[in-house]
Motif scaffolding. Structure first.
Motif, PDB file in Angstrom:
ATOM      1  N   CYS A  14      -2.657   8.031   2.935  1.00  0.00           N
ATOM      2  CA  CYS A  14      -3.066   6.634   3.052  1.00  0.00           C
ATOM      3  C   CYS A  14      -4.377   6.387   2.313  1.00  0.00           C
ATOM      4  N   SER A  15      -4.292   6.119   1.030  1.00  0.00           N
ATOM      5  CA  SER A  15      -5.467   5.741   0.257  1.00  0.00           C
ATOM      6  C   SER A  15      -5.957   4.379   0.721  1.00  0.00           C
ATOM      7  N   GLU A  16      -7.259   4.273   0.978  1.00  0.00           N
ATOM      8  CA  GLU A  16      -7.794   3.020   1.509  1.00  0.00           C
ATOM      9  C   GLU A  16      -7.604   1.859   0.548  1.00  0.00           C
ATOM     10  N   ASP A  17      -7.503   2.159  -0.743  1.00  0.00           N
ATOM     11  CA  ASP A  17      -7.308   1.081  -1.714  1.00  0.00           C
ATOM     12  C   ASP A  17      -5.914   0.474  -1.616  1.00  0.00           C
ATOM     13  N   GLN A  18      -4.949   1.255  -1.169  1.00  0.00           N
ATOM     14  CA  GLN A  18      -3.559   0.805  -1.161  1.00  0.00           C
ATOM     15  C   GLN A  18      -2.994   0.605   0.244  1.00  0.00           C
ATOM     16  N   VAL A  19      -3.609   1.223   1.239  1.00  0.00           N
ATOM     17  CA  VAL A  19      -3.045   1.228   2.587  1.00  0.00           C
ATOM     18  C   VAL A  19      -4.141   0.948   3.614  1.00  0.00           C
ATOM     19  N   GLU A  98       4.153  -9.407   8.846  1.00  0.00           N
ATOM     20  CA  GLU A  98       4.802  -9.440   7.535  1.00  0.00           C
ATOM     21  C   GLU A  98       3.884 -10.082   6.490  1.00  0.00           C
ATOM     22  N   ALA A  99       3.181 -11.143   6.885  1.00  0.00           N
ATOM     23  CA  ALA A  99       2.248 -11.787   5.952  1.00  0.00           C
ATOM     24  C   ALA A  99       1.081 -10.855   5.629  1.00  0.00           C
ATOM     25  N   MET A 100       0.587 -10.124   6.619  1.00  0.00           N
ATOM     26  CA  MET A 100      -0.514  -9.187   6.396  1.00  0.00           C
ATOM     27  C   MET A 100      -0.133  -8.066   5.433  1.00  0.00           C
ATOM     28  N   SER A 101       1.140  -7.689   5.450  1.00  0.00           N
ATOM     29  CA  SER A 101       1.580  -6.561   4.623  1.00  0.00           C
ATOM     30  C   SER A 101       2.174  -7.006   3.288  1.00  0.00           C
ATOM     31  N   SER A 102       1.903  -8.234   2.900  1.00  0.00           N
ATOM     32  CA  SER A 102       2.474  -8.736   1.650  1.00  0.00           C
ATOM     33  C   SER A 102       1.802  -8.137   0.421  1.00  0.00           C
ATOM     34  N   GLU A 103       0.525  -7.755   0.527  1.00  0.00           N
ATOM     35  CA  GLU A 103      -0.211  -7.227  -0.618  1.00  0.00           C
ATOM     36  C   GLU A 103      -0.469  -5.728  -0.520  1.00  0.00           C
ATOM     37  N   LYS A 104      -0.887  -5.284   0.663  1.00  0.00           N
ATOM     38  CA  LYS A 104      -1.160  -3.864   0.873  1.00  0.00           C
ATOM     39  C   LYS A 104      -0.301  -3.343   2.016  1.00  0.00           C
ATOM     40  N   THR A 105       0.061  -2.086   1.906  1.00  0.00           N
ATOM     41  CA  THR A 105       0.856  -1.468   2.953  1.00  0.00           C
ATOM     42  C   THR A 105       0.025  -1.346   4.235  1.00  0.00           C
ATOM     43  N   LEU A 106       0.645  -1.684   5.351  1.00  0.00           N
ATOM     44  CA  LEU A 106       0.024  -1.503   6.657  1.00  0.00           C
ATOM     45  C   LEU A 106       0.691  -0.340   7.374  1.00  0.00           C
ATOM     46  N   ARG A 135       5.710  -4.380   3.621  1.00  0.00           N
ATOM     47  CA  ARG A 135       5.067  -3.093   3.335  1.00  0.00           C
ATOM     48  C   ARG A 135       4.476  -2.569   4.645  1.00  0.00           C
ATOM     49  N   LEU A 136       5.342  -2.113   5.521  1.00  0.00           N
ATOM     50  CA  LEU A 136       4.933  -1.759   6.876  1.00  0.00           C
ATOM     51  C   LEU A 136       5.525  -0.419   7.274  1.00  0.00           C
TER      52      LEU A 136
END
Length: 206
Positions: A14-19, A98-106, A135-136
Motif C-alpha cells: 500500500c503505497s501512500e501515493d496510490q492507496v 464508492e465516491a471516496m475510492s474513485s481516484e485512489k484505492t481505499l 477501487r476498494l
C-alpha cells in the motif's frame, strides 16, 4: 500476530501515493455493541488524513447522517441531521465509499470481526454485492474458533459470500520456528535474540 501481518501487508502493498488505508477495531461488548463501531473509526482516520478534507466533503454530500456522527466525535460542532432508516444508512455509506475510492484505492482493515456488530456485517454484505466499479479492498481478520459453532452471523455471512465468490477466505497456518524468529527480530528490533527465545515462543504459542 494478525495485527503484525496487516501492518506488513500495508507496508509492502500500500503505497501512500496510490492507496489510503483505514483501520477499524471490533471490540467485545458486554453491554451491547455500538452500531458501525469499526466503520466509524476507519472513516474518522480517512477524514483526518492530509487529504481528509476531500473525504469530509464527500461525506457531507453522500452520507450526511454519517458526517453528523463524525463531526460530533471529532469536535467539529453539533450537526443536526435526521437519522434515516437503516436501509438508507447503508445506501448512504456505500455511495460515499464508492465516491471516496474513485481516484485512489481505499483499503479498509477490520480486526476481530467475530466481535463485530450486526450493522457492520450488513455493510460488508452490501459492499460485496454492489455492482458499481470501486477501487476498494476490504481486509478482515477473525478467529475461526469464535464462529465455528452455533448460528454466529459472521459464519453465515462468510459462507454466503464464499458461495457467491464475493470473498476469499484465507486460513493462516501456525508459523514455523524460523518464521517465529524473523517475527521476533522485527518486533524487538534487534538481530541478536536471547538464546532459546524463538524455540520457547514457538513451543508455547499457536
Amino acid at each position: 500476530g494478525k495485527t503484525a501481518l496487516i501492518d506488513l501487508f500495508c507496508r509492502q502493498r500500500c503505497s501512500e501515493d496510490q492507496v489510503h488505508v483505514a483501520r477499524g477495531q471490533c471490540v467485545e461488548g458486554f453491554a451491547g455493541k455500538e452500531a458501525y463501531y469499526p466503520v466509524i473509526e476507519a472513516l474518522g482516520q480517512l477524514c483526518s488524513h492530509q487529504e481528509g478534507r476531500k473525504y469530509v466533503q464527500l461525506m457531507q454530500q453522500k452520507a450526511p447522517s454519517w458526517y453528523a456522527q463524525l463531526a460530533a466525535i471529532h469536535g467539529d460542532g453539533p450537526v443536526t441531521v435526521a437519522i434515516p432508516v437503516r436501509e438508507r444508512m447503508l445506501n448512504e455509506i456505500c455511495d460515499a465509499i464508492e465516491a471516496m475510492s474513485s481516484e485512489k484505492t481505499l483499503v479498509f482493515a477490520f480486526e476481530d470481526l467475530h466481535w463485530a456488530d450486526l450493522s457492520t456485517l450488513d455493510l460488508i454484505s452490501a459492499l460485496a454485492r454492489r455492482r458499481q466499479a470501486a477501487r476498494l479492498f476490504l481486509l478482515a481478520t477473525y478467529r475461526p474458533a469464535e464462529v465455528s459453532s452455533g448460528q454466529h452471523p459472521l459464519k453465515r455471512l462468510k459462507q454466503d459470500l464464499v458461495t457467491h465468490k464475493l470473498c476469499a477466505d484465507v486460513s493462516l497456518r501456525p508459523l514455523e520456528r524460523d518464521a517465529v524468529r524473523e517475527y521476533l527480530v522485527q518486533e524487538l528490533n534487534q538481530e541478536t535474540l536471547p538464546r532459546g527465545l524463538p524455540s520457547f515462543v514457538h513451543q508455547h504459542s499457536e
